[in-house]
Design a protein around this motif. Structure first.
Motif, PDB file in Angstrom:
ATOM      1  N   ASN A 146       0.813  -1.226   0.000  1.00 20.30           N
ATOM      2  CA  ASN A 146       0.000   0.000   0.000  1.00 20.30           C
ATOM      3  C   ASN A 146       0.842   1.271   0.000  1.00 20.30           C
ATOM      4  N   LYS A 147       2.162   1.105  -0.129  1.00 23.17           N
ATOM      5  CA  LYS A 147       3.114   2.221  -0.284  1.00 23.17           C
ATOM      6  C   LYS A 147       3.016   3.236   0.860  1.00 23.17           C
ATOM      7  N   ASP A 148       2.883   2.737   2.092  1.00 25.67           N
ATOM      8  CA  ASP A 148       2.812   3.643   3.236  1.00 25.67           C
ATOM      9  C   ASP A 148       4.142   3.742   3.982  1.00 25.67           C
ATOM     10  N   GLY A 149       5.188   3.136   3.431  1.00 27.13           N
ATOM     11  CA  GLY A 149       6.503   3.258   4.021  1.00 27.13           C
ATOM     12  C   GLY A 149       6.877   2.187   5.016  1.00 27.13           C
ATOM     13  N   CYS A 150       6.045   1.176   5.169  1.00 27.83           N
ATOM     14  CA  CYS A 150       6.388   0.065   6.056  1.00 27.83           C
ATOM     15  C   CYS A 150       5.730  -1.216   5.551  1.00 27.83           C
ATOM     16  N   ILE A 151       6.312  -2.348   5.927  1.00 29.11           N
ATOM     17  CA  ILE A 151       5.780  -3.652   5.533  1.00 29.11           C
ATOM     18  C   ILE A 151       5.089  -4.273   6.738  1.00 29.11           C
ATOM     19  N   THR A 152       3.846  -4.674   6.564  1.00 28.24           N
ATOM     20  CA  THR A 152       3.110  -5.354   7.627  1.00 28.24           C
ATOM     21  C   THR A 152       3.148  -6.862   7.391  1.00 28.24           C
ATOM     22  N   LYS A 153       2.756  -7.607   8.410  1.00 22.93           N
ATOM     23  CA  LYS A 153       2.703  -9.059   8.268  1.00 22.93           C
ATOM     24  C   LYS A 153       1.679  -9.462   7.210  1.00 22.93           C
ATOM     25  N   GLU A 154       0.594  -8.717   7.122  1.00 28.30           N
ATOM     26  CA  GLU A 154      -0.434  -9.031   6.126  1.00 28.30           C
ATOM     27  C   GLU A 154       0.112  -8.860   4.708  1.00 28.30           C
ATOM     28  N   GLU A 155       0.863  -7.790   4.488  1.00 28.19           N
ATOM     29  CA  GLU A 155       1.454  -7.571   3.164  1.00 28.19           C
ATOM     30  C   GLU A 155       2.461  -8.663   2.840  1.00 28.19           C
ATOM     31  N   MET A 156       3.300  -8.995   3.813  1.00 28.20           N
ATOM     32  CA  MET A 156       4.309 -10.016   3.577  1.00 28.20           C
ATOM     33  C   MET A 156       3.663 -11.373   3.344  1.00 28.20           C
ATOM     34  N   TYR A 164       4.376 -19.108  -3.010  1.00 30.68           N
ATOM     35  CA  TYR A 164       4.095 -20.527  -2.813  1.00 30.68           C
ATOM     36  C   TYR A 164       3.047 -21.033  -3.801  1.00 30.68           C
ATOM     37  N   ASP A 165       2.099 -20.191  -4.183  1.00 32.52           N
ATOM     38  CA  ASP A 165       1.153 -20.583  -5.229  1.00 32.52           C
ATOM     39  C   ASP A 165       1.890 -20.860  -6.534  1.00 32.52           C
ATOM     40  N   MET A 166       2.902 -20.066  -6.802  1.00 36.04           N
ATOM     41  CA  MET A 166       3.646 -20.191  -8.051  1.00 36.04           C
ATOM     42  C   MET A 166       4.632 -21.356  -8.025  1.00 36.04           C
ATOM     43  N   MET A 167       5.257 -21.583  -6.887  1.00 34.92           N
ATOM     44  CA  MET A 167       6.321 -22.573  -6.815  1.00 34.92           C
ATOM     45  C   MET A 167       6.110 -23.665  -5.763  1.00 34.92           C
ATOM     46  N   GLY A 168       5.744 -23.249  -4.552  1.00 29.80           N
ATOM     47  CA  GLY A 168       5.787 -24.160  -3.414  1.00 29.80           C
ATOM     48  C   GLY A 168       4.898 -25.374  -3.507  1.00 29.80           C
ATOM     49  N   LYS A 169       3.679 -25.200  -3.969  1.00 39.24           N
ATOM     50  CA  LYS A 169       2.738 -26.310  -3.974  1.00 39.24           C
ATOM     51  C   LYS A 169       3.124 -27.408  -4.954  1.00 39.24           C
ATOM     52  N   TYR A 170       4.028 -27.082  -5.846  1.00 38.56           N
ATOM     53  CA  TYR A 170       4.395 -28.055  -6.868  1.00 38.56           C
ATOM     54  C   TYR A 170       5.820 -28.553  -6.713  1.00 38.56           C
ATOM     55  N   THR A 171       6.402 -28.314  -5.550  1.00 43.10           N
ATOM     56  CA  THR A 171       7.736 -28.836  -5.278  1.00 43.10           C
ATOM     57  C   THR A 171       7.624 -30.185  -4.582  1.00 43.10           C
ATOM     58  N   TYR A 172       8.738 -30.873  -4.492  1.00 43.92           N
ATOM     59  CA  TYR A 172       8.787 -32.123  -3.748  1.00 43.92           C
ATOM     60  C   TYR A 172       9.873 -32.033  -2.685  1.00 43.92           C
ATOM     61  N   PRO A 173       9.563 -32.309  -1.414  1.00 44.99           N
ATOM     62  CA  PRO A 173       8.228 -32.687  -0.933  1.00 44.99           C
ATOM     63  C   PRO A 173       7.273 -31.499  -0.938  1.00 44.99           C
ATOM     64  N   THR A 174       5.986 -31.773  -0.917  1.00 39.34           N
ATOM     65  CA  THR A 174       4.972 -30.734  -0.986  1.00 39.34           C
ATOM     66  C   THR A 174       5.049 -29.826   0.235  1.00 39.34           C
ATOM     67  N   MET A 175       4.947 -28.519  -0.030  1.00 36.82           N
ATOM     68  CA  MET A 175       4.980 -27.547   1.053  1.00 36.82           C
ATOM     69  C   MET A 175       3.699 -27.646   1.883  1.00 36.82           C
ATOM     70  N   GLN A 176       3.827 -27.440   3.183  1.00 32.18           N
ATOM     71  CA  GLN A 176       2.666 -27.428   4.059  1.00 32.18           C
ATOM     72  C   GLN A 176       1.897 -26.114   3.885  1.00 32.18           C
ATOM     73  N   ASP A 177       0.600 -26.152   4.177  1.00 26.92           N
ATOM     74  CA  ASP A 177      -0.236 -24.967   4.000  1.00 26.92           C
ATOM     75  C   ASP A 177       0.203 -23.799   4.873  1.00 26.92           C
ATOM     76  N   ASP A 178       0.804 -24.094   6.019  1.00 31.45           N
ATOM     77  CA  ASP A 178       1.200 -23.011   6.921  1.00 31.45           C
ATOM     78  C   ASP A 178       2.614 -22.501   6.639  1.00 31.45           C
ATOM     79  N   ALA A 179       3.254 -23.008   5.577  1.00 37.34           N
ATOM     80  CA  ALA A 179       4.620 -22.590   5.256  1.00 37.34           C
ATOM     81  C   ALA A 179       4.740 -21.091   4.980  1.00 37.34           C
ATOM     82  N   PRO A 180       3.807 -20.468   4.228  1.00 39.90           N
ATOM     83  CA  PRO A 180       3.935 -19.022   4.004  1.00 39.90           C
ATOM     84  C   PRO A 180       3.900 -18.223   5.303  1.00 39.90           C
ATOM     85  N   ARG A 181       3.013 -18.585   6.209  1.00 44.25           N
ATOM     86  CA  ARG A 181       2.925 -17.857   7.478  1.00 44.25           C
ATOM     87  C   ARG A 181       4.190 -18.050   8.307  1.00 44.25           C
ATOM     88  N   GLU A 182       4.751 -19.252   8.283  1.00 44.99           N
ATOM     89  CA  GLU A 182       5.993 -19.492   9.011  1.00 44.99           C
ATOM     90  C   GLU A 182       7.132 -18.659   8.428  1.00 44.99           C
TER      91      GLU A 182
END
Length: 225
Positions: A146-156, A164-182
């Protein structure tokens, strides 16, 4: 497809993949014309000499980049949907649409809904040939949705989910759903020095410069073109 066009396609593919490595780490001679081929281009780019003055590319490198850009975008500009279509060719194993959206926003500095060849090479000049501070500022701007000068956890988290949509779900072994949040939590533990829940540009640059993996990922760009 001619050898020159194949070469240009490979160059753009390399750039696309290095974007991925750059974010996750959080020229040979070609036979090309000396002048732009503009007979079928709707948007007329800046002169080669002017672009050379404004960027850190040589004239030959600009010619290679232009040939690749024109092959993919004959009109001379690309809108977001076309950008997504082109980018999906580089990562066919996943859904790159949201990741491409964020990249498009970063390249569309005029916020007019299109990316011209000038926009493209100005951005590449920073990413591939800029100083460490230039590159980190560009990356921060990409994360700061949102270009407000800081990065929030929601933005990250939005950025990480798109990767992960682009790469993670199709790697081996499969990434866990909570991997982005971690990944986001790890990012903030490292970057959020004063623990106020946001990452400023100062915190971002300072933390990145102290991270060996991130600095190594920066060096990957040095030989892309």
């Amino acid at each position: 497809m001619s050898q020159c066009r194949k070469r240009c396609k490979r160059q753009l593919t390399k750039v696309a993949r290095y974007f991925y490595h750059f974010l996750m780490g959080t020229l040979t001679q070609d036979s090309v014309e000396d002048d732009f081929e503009l007979s079928t281009v709707c948007h007329r780019p800046e002169s080669m000499d002017k672009l050379q003055e404004q960027t850190k590319f040589t004239k030959k490198e600009l010619q290679v980049l232009y040939r690749g850009f024109k092959n993919e975008c004959p009109s001379g500009v690309v809108n977001e949907e076309s950008f997504k279509t082109i980018y999906s060719q580089f990562f066919p194993q996943g859904d790159s649409s949201m990741y491409a959206h964020f990249l498009f926003e970063a390249f569309d500095t005029n916020k007019n809904g299109s990316v011209s060849f000038e926009d493209f090479v100005f951005g590449l000049s920073i990413i591939l040939r800029g100083t460490i501070n230039d590159r980190l500022n560009w990356a921060f701007n990409l994360y700061d949705l949102n270009k407000d000068g800081c990065i929030t956890k929601e933005e990250m988290l939005d950025i990480m989910k798109s990767i992960y949509d682009m790469m993670g779900k199709y790697t081996y072994p499969t990434m866990q759903d909570d991997a982005p949040r971690e990944h986001v939590e790890s990012f903030f533990q490292k970057m959020d020095r004063n623990k106020d829940g946001v990452v400023t540009i100062e915190e971002f640059i300072e933390s990145c410069k102290k991270d060996e993996n991130i600095m190594q990922s920066m060096q990957l760009f040095d030989n892309v073109i």
